[in-house]
Design a protein around this motif. Structure first.
Motif, PDB file in Angstrom:
ATOM      1  N   LEU A  15       0.837  -1.193   0.000  1.00  0.00           N
ATOM      2  CA  LEU A  15       0.000   0.000   0.000  1.00  0.00           C
ATOM      3  C   LEU A  15       0.874   1.245   0.000  1.00  0.00           C
ATOM      4  CD1 LEU A  15      -2.732  -0.938   2.655  1.00  0.00           C
ATOM      5  CD2 LEU A  15      -2.683  -1.414   0.193  1.00  0.00           C
ATOM      6  N   HIS A  16       0.514   2.190  -0.850  1.00  0.00           N
ATOM      7  CA  HIS A  16       1.232   3.461  -0.854  1.00  0.00           C
ATOM      8  C   HIS A  16       0.898   4.223   0.423  1.00  0.00           C
ATOM      9  CE1 HIS A  16       2.691   7.385  -2.051  1.00  0.00           C
ATOM     10  NE2 HIS A  16       3.306   6.809  -3.072  1.00  0.00           N
ATOM     11  N   PRO A  17       1.859   4.977   1.000  1.00  0.00           N
ATOM     12  CA  PRO A  17       1.568   5.740   2.227  1.00  0.00           C
ATOM     13  C   PRO A  17       0.370   6.682   2.104  1.00  0.00           C
ATOM     14  CG  PRO A  17       3.928   5.653   1.859  1.00  0.00           C
ATOM     15  CD  PRO A  17       3.290   5.030   0.652  1.00  0.00           C
ATOM     16  N   VAL A  18       0.164   7.281   0.924  1.00  0.00           N
ATOM     17  CA  VAL A  18      -0.994   8.178   0.799  1.00  0.00           C
ATOM     18  C   VAL A  18      -2.297   7.391   0.888  1.00  0.00           C
ATOM     19  CG1 VAL A  18       0.299   9.864  -0.572  1.00  0.00           C
ATOM     20  CG2 VAL A  18      -1.073   8.119  -1.753  1.00  0.00           C
ATOM     21  N   VAL A  19      -2.262   6.137   0.469  1.00  0.00           N
ATOM     22  CA  VAL A  19      -3.436   5.265   0.587  1.00  0.00           C
ATOM     23  C   VAL A  19      -3.692   4.925   2.051  1.00  0.00           C
ATOM     24  CG1 VAL A  19      -4.258   2.919   0.098  1.00  0.00           C
ATOM     25  CG2 VAL A  19      -3.248   4.305  -1.732  1.00  0.00           C
ATOM     26  N   GLN A  20      -2.641   4.577   2.773  1.00  0.00           N
ATOM     27  CA  GLN A  20      -2.800   4.242   4.183  1.00  0.00           C
ATOM     28  C   GLN A  20      -3.332   5.434   4.978  1.00  0.00           C
ATOM     29  OE1 GLN A  20       0.465   1.748   5.888  1.00  0.00           O
ATOM     30  NE2 GLN A  20       1.435   2.053   3.896  1.00  0.00           N
ATOM     31  N   GLU A  21      -2.818   6.611   4.667  1.00  0.00           N
ATOM     32  CA  GLU A  21      -3.279   7.807   5.378  1.00  0.00           C
ATOM     33  C   GLU A  21      -4.742   8.100   5.066  1.00  0.00           C
ATOM     34  OE1 GLU A  21      -4.476  11.765   6.076  1.00  0.00           O
ATOM     35  OE2 GLU A  21      -4.064  11.044   4.032  1.00  0.00           O
ATOM     36  N   ALA A  22      -5.114   7.968   3.809  1.00  0.00           N
ATOM     37  CA  ALA A  22      -6.495   8.260   3.424  1.00  0.00           C
ATOM     38  C   ALA A  22      -7.468   7.287   4.077  1.00  0.00           C
ATOM     39  CB  ALA A  22      -6.635   8.219   1.901  1.00  0.00           C
ATOM     40  N   ILE A 242     -16.519   3.030   0.791  1.00  0.00           N
ATOM     41  CA  ILE A 242     -16.284   4.463   0.974  1.00  0.00           C
ATOM     42  C   ILE A 242     -14.803   4.771   1.200  1.00  0.00           C
ATOM     43  CG2 ILE A 242     -16.803   6.454   2.445  1.00  0.00           C
ATOM     44  CD1 ILE A 242     -19.562   5.061   2.975  1.00  0.00           C
ATOM     45  N   ALA A 243     -14.183   4.109   2.182  1.00  0.00           N
ATOM     46  CA  ALA A 243     -12.785   4.400   2.481  1.00  0.00           C
ATOM     47  C   ALA A 243     -11.883   4.087   1.294  1.00  0.00           C
ATOM     48  CB  ALA A 243     -12.337   3.608   3.709  1.00  0.00           C
ATOM     49  N   GLN A 244     -12.235   3.041   0.564  1.00  0.00           N
ATOM     50  CA  GLN A 244     -11.451   2.676  -0.615  1.00  0.00           C
ATOM     51  C   GLN A 244     -11.510   3.758  -1.686  1.00  0.00           C
ATOM     52  OE1 GLN A 244      -9.394   0.110  -1.130  1.00  0.00           O
ATOM     53  NE2 GLN A 244     -10.469  -1.835  -1.099  1.00  0.00           N
ATOM     54  N   VAL A 245     -12.667   4.354  -1.884  1.00  0.00           N
ATOM     55  CA  VAL A 245     -12.804   5.397  -2.904  1.00  0.00           C
ATOM     56  C   VAL A 245     -11.997   6.627  -2.510  1.00  0.00           C
ATOM     57  CG1 VAL A 245     -14.415   6.949  -4.070  1.00  0.00           C
ATOM     58  CG2 VAL A 245     -15.029   4.539  -3.720  1.00  0.00           C
ATOM     59  N   VAL A 246     -12.042   6.991  -1.243  1.00  0.00           N
ATOM     60  CA  VAL A 246     -11.247   8.129  -0.765  1.00  0.00           C
ATOM     61  C   VAL A 246      -9.754   7.847  -0.982  1.00  0.00           C
ATOM     62  CG1 VAL A 246     -10.608   9.469   1.281  1.00  0.00           C
ATOM     63  CG2 VAL A 246     -13.003   8.855   0.894  1.00  0.00           C
ATOM     64  N   ALA A 247      -9.335   6.619  -0.695  1.00  0.00           N
ATOM     65  CA  ALA A 247      -7.941   6.250  -0.911  1.00  0.00           C
ATOM     66  C   ALA A 247      -7.597   6.205  -2.396  1.00  0.00           C
ATOM     67  CB  ALA A 247      -7.662   4.893  -0.264  1.00  0.00           C
ATOM     68  N   LEU A 248      -8.553   5.795  -3.216  1.00  0.00           N
ATOM     69  CA  LEU A 248      -8.342   5.768  -4.662  1.00  0.00           C
ATOM     70  C   LEU A 248      -8.047   7.167  -5.196  1.00  0.00           C
ATOM     71  CD1 LEU A 248      -8.504   4.492  -7.510  1.00  0.00           C
ATOM     72  CD2 LEU A 248     -10.985   4.750  -7.382  1.00  0.00           C
ATOM     73  N   ARG A 249      -8.792   8.157  -4.712  1.00  0.00           N
ATOM     74  CA  ARG A 249      -8.518   9.531  -5.152  1.00  0.00           C
ATOM     75  C   ARG A 249      -7.088   9.927  -4.800  1.00  0.00           C
ATOM     76  NH1 ARG A 249     -11.986  14.738  -3.171  1.00  0.00           N
ATOM     77  NH2 ARG A 249     -11.475  13.852  -1.127  1.00  0.00           N
ATOM     78  N   ALA A 250      -6.631   9.567  -3.594  1.00  0.00           N
ATOM     79  CA  ALA A 250      -5.272   9.907  -3.185  1.00  0.00           C
ATOM     80  C   ALA A 250      -4.241   9.190  -4.052  1.00  0.00           C
ATOM     81  CB  ALA A 250      -5.076   9.548  -1.710  1.00  0.00           C
ATOM     82  N   ALA A 251      -4.491   7.927  -4.354  1.00  0.00           N
ATOM     83  CA  ALA A 251      -3.552   7.165  -5.180  1.00  0.00           C
ATOM     84  C   ALA A 251      -3.450   7.742  -6.582  1.00  0.00           C
ATOM     85  CB  ALA A 251      -3.993   5.704  -5.240  1.00  0.00           C
ATOM     86  N   ALA A 253      -4.101  10.794  -7.486  1.00  0.00           N
ATOM     87  CA  ALA A 253      -3.428  12.096  -7.421  1.00  0.00           C
ATOM     88  C   ALA A 253      -1.917  11.910  -7.381  1.00  0.00           C
ATOM     89  CB  ALA A 253      -3.908  12.873  -6.191  1.00  0.00           C
ATOM     90  N   PHE A 254      -1.458  10.901  -6.645  1.00  0.00           N
ATOM     91  CA  PHE A 254      -0.021  10.622  -6.605  1.00  0.00           C
ATOM     92  C   PHE A 254       0.490  10.200  -7.978  1.00  0.00           C
ATOM     93  CE2 PHE A 254       3.518   7.666  -6.232  1.00  0.00           C
ATOM     94  CZ  PHE A 254       4.444   8.467  -5.579  1.00  0.00           C
ATOM     95  N   VAL A 255      -0.269   9.370  -8.678  1.00  0.00           N
ATOM     96  CA  VAL A 255       0.133   8.951 -10.025  1.00  0.00           C
ATOM     97  C   VAL A 255       0.285  10.165 -10.927  1.00  0.00           C
ATOM     98  CG1 VAL A 255      -0.593   7.684 -12.102  1.00  0.00           C
ATOM     99  CG2 VAL A 255      -0.865   6.646  -9.843  1.00  0.00           C
TER     100      VAL A 255
END
Length: 384
Positions: A15-22, A242-251, A253-255
């Motif tokens: 997991l990318h750190p931005v995903v874990q944080e989100a 829900i949490a997965q979608v929020v993390a998806l946006r972060a992932a 954005a990092f890409v």
């Protein structure tokens, strides 16, 4: 001894750190403007990721759920389909088709080889009733890459749809959904996007949407017409992850920040090339020596050494989990992933520990040979 746990499997990936944080944030309600914004941002990011102007639908299911959704929305019971079988996941396309009463034809290649576009053209010419061709972009049980661009040309010429499982391919190998004329693509969250399992993404082209309007297969949760209408407004038809979608946006954005999906693809290609250079120096045969992709490298162990012993030793001594074989290749190979949140330090470290494991298991070679070959490959690619 302290052991950090490291995943080198082709799904799930680290997991990318931005995903874990989100995912650690307080959960949102899914019928709010705040979540709708996250959902719409994610959908737009997925269009960039898959290089398409068509909607990319976000489904709360595994990649296999996305495969099933694509199939039942594009074929009616009894209609003919062609499944290209070059490994464990090609067999899955055929199994899903049979479960829904389709007339399934299989076109097989040896595990470790891709199904050639010329063979597909011949098969479609012999069976003009085939409505759709189903294929893996990256057959992750063997590391094989199918030539999606040429397959799309063949399918269009024969008036069949091309449906692509790019669950482990997208973000690891080139994929030009619109430019290549691919009719349907399925992707999973736990691969190049460095998210946990649980989301699948499906996009259909214009020809596929036309077909979806008339098919008669039973569908409720996987009715993509209903999902398209709901997701156009920033909501899913049913409760989303829900949490997965929020993390998806972060992932996503990092890409975008790192240079887009093409940067991810280049990174995977570099890690794959380093691994294969090391394999050659260490005398580890490739499962797919000719048609390999860059999502992972599938390797055979040296003569006299069991693949399971390599997998077990890497995990027990170094905390590194590589994948074993699947289906016909279970117990015969091991697989090292390159897609997602990996960098050169990860792969060079794994290769160094792999050398230690092989030496202890009795494989005769000069320590450092594989690592030196990988380093030379890295230096050559970076200079180029």
């Amino acid at each position: 001894m302290l052991k950090k746990r490291r995943l080198f499997t082709p799904g799930p990936t680290p997991l990318h750190p931005v995903v874990q944080e989100a995912m650690a944030r307080p959960i949102l309600h899914h019928r709010t403007e705040e979540f709708r914004a996250a959902f719409q941002d994610s959908a737009a990011g997925l269009q960039r990721f898959l290089k398409t102007t068509q909607p990319v639908l976000i489904l709360a299911c595994s990649g296999s759920g996305g495969m099933e959704a694509a199939l039942v929305n594009l074929l009616s019971p009894g209609e003919e389909m062609l499944a290209l079988v070059a490994g464990n996941f090609g067999e899955r396309w055929a199994a899903i088709g049979r479960a829904y009463g389709m007339t399934v034809h299989e076109l097989e290649a040896s595990w470790g080889e891709a199904v050639a576009p010329e063979r597909v053209d011949e098969a479609l010419a012999a069976r003009p009733g085939v409505r759709a061709v189903f294929v893996q972009h990256s057959e992750s049980s063997t590391g094989v890459r199918h030539d999606v661009r040429r397959l799309a040309e063949v399918a269009r010429r024969r008036e069949a749809l091309l449906v692509v499982d790019s669950i482990s391919g997208a973000g690891a190998m080139p994929l030009e959904t619109d430019a290549w004329g691919v009719d349907a693509v399925v992707v999973g969250s736990q691969k190049a996007l460095a998210l946990p399992p649980g989301l699948s993404f499906v996009t259909l082209g214009e020809r596929a949407w036309e077909r979806a309007a008339s098919v008669t297969s039973p569908r409720f949760y996987f009715d993509l017409r209903r999902e398209r209408a709901a997701q156009a407004a920033g909501e899913s038809a049913f409760t989303p992850a829900i949490a997965q979608v929020v993390a998806l946006r972060a992932a996503l954005a990092f890409v975008d920040e790192m240079g887009g999906v093409d940067a991810l693809v280049r990174n995977a290609a570099t890690l794959a090339a380093c691994t294969r250079a090391a394999a050659g120096a260490l005398g580890l045969p490739l499962v797919a020596p000719r048609d390999h992709g860059d999502a992972l490298t599938a390797l055979k162990p040296p003569p006299g050494i069991e693949a399971g012993a390599v997998v077990k030793a890497l995990k027990s001594e170094f905390g590194s989990t590589v994948a074993g074989g699947q289906g016909k290749l279970k117990g015969q190979i091991f697989r090292v992933a390159h897609l997602g949140y990996y960098d050169p330090t990860d792969i060079l470290g794994l290769l160094a520990t792999l050398e230690v494991v092989l030496k202890r298991l009795g494989h005769p070679f000069a320590l450092g040979a594989g690592l030196a070959a990988a380093e030379a490959e890295y230096l050559g690619r970076e200079h180029a």
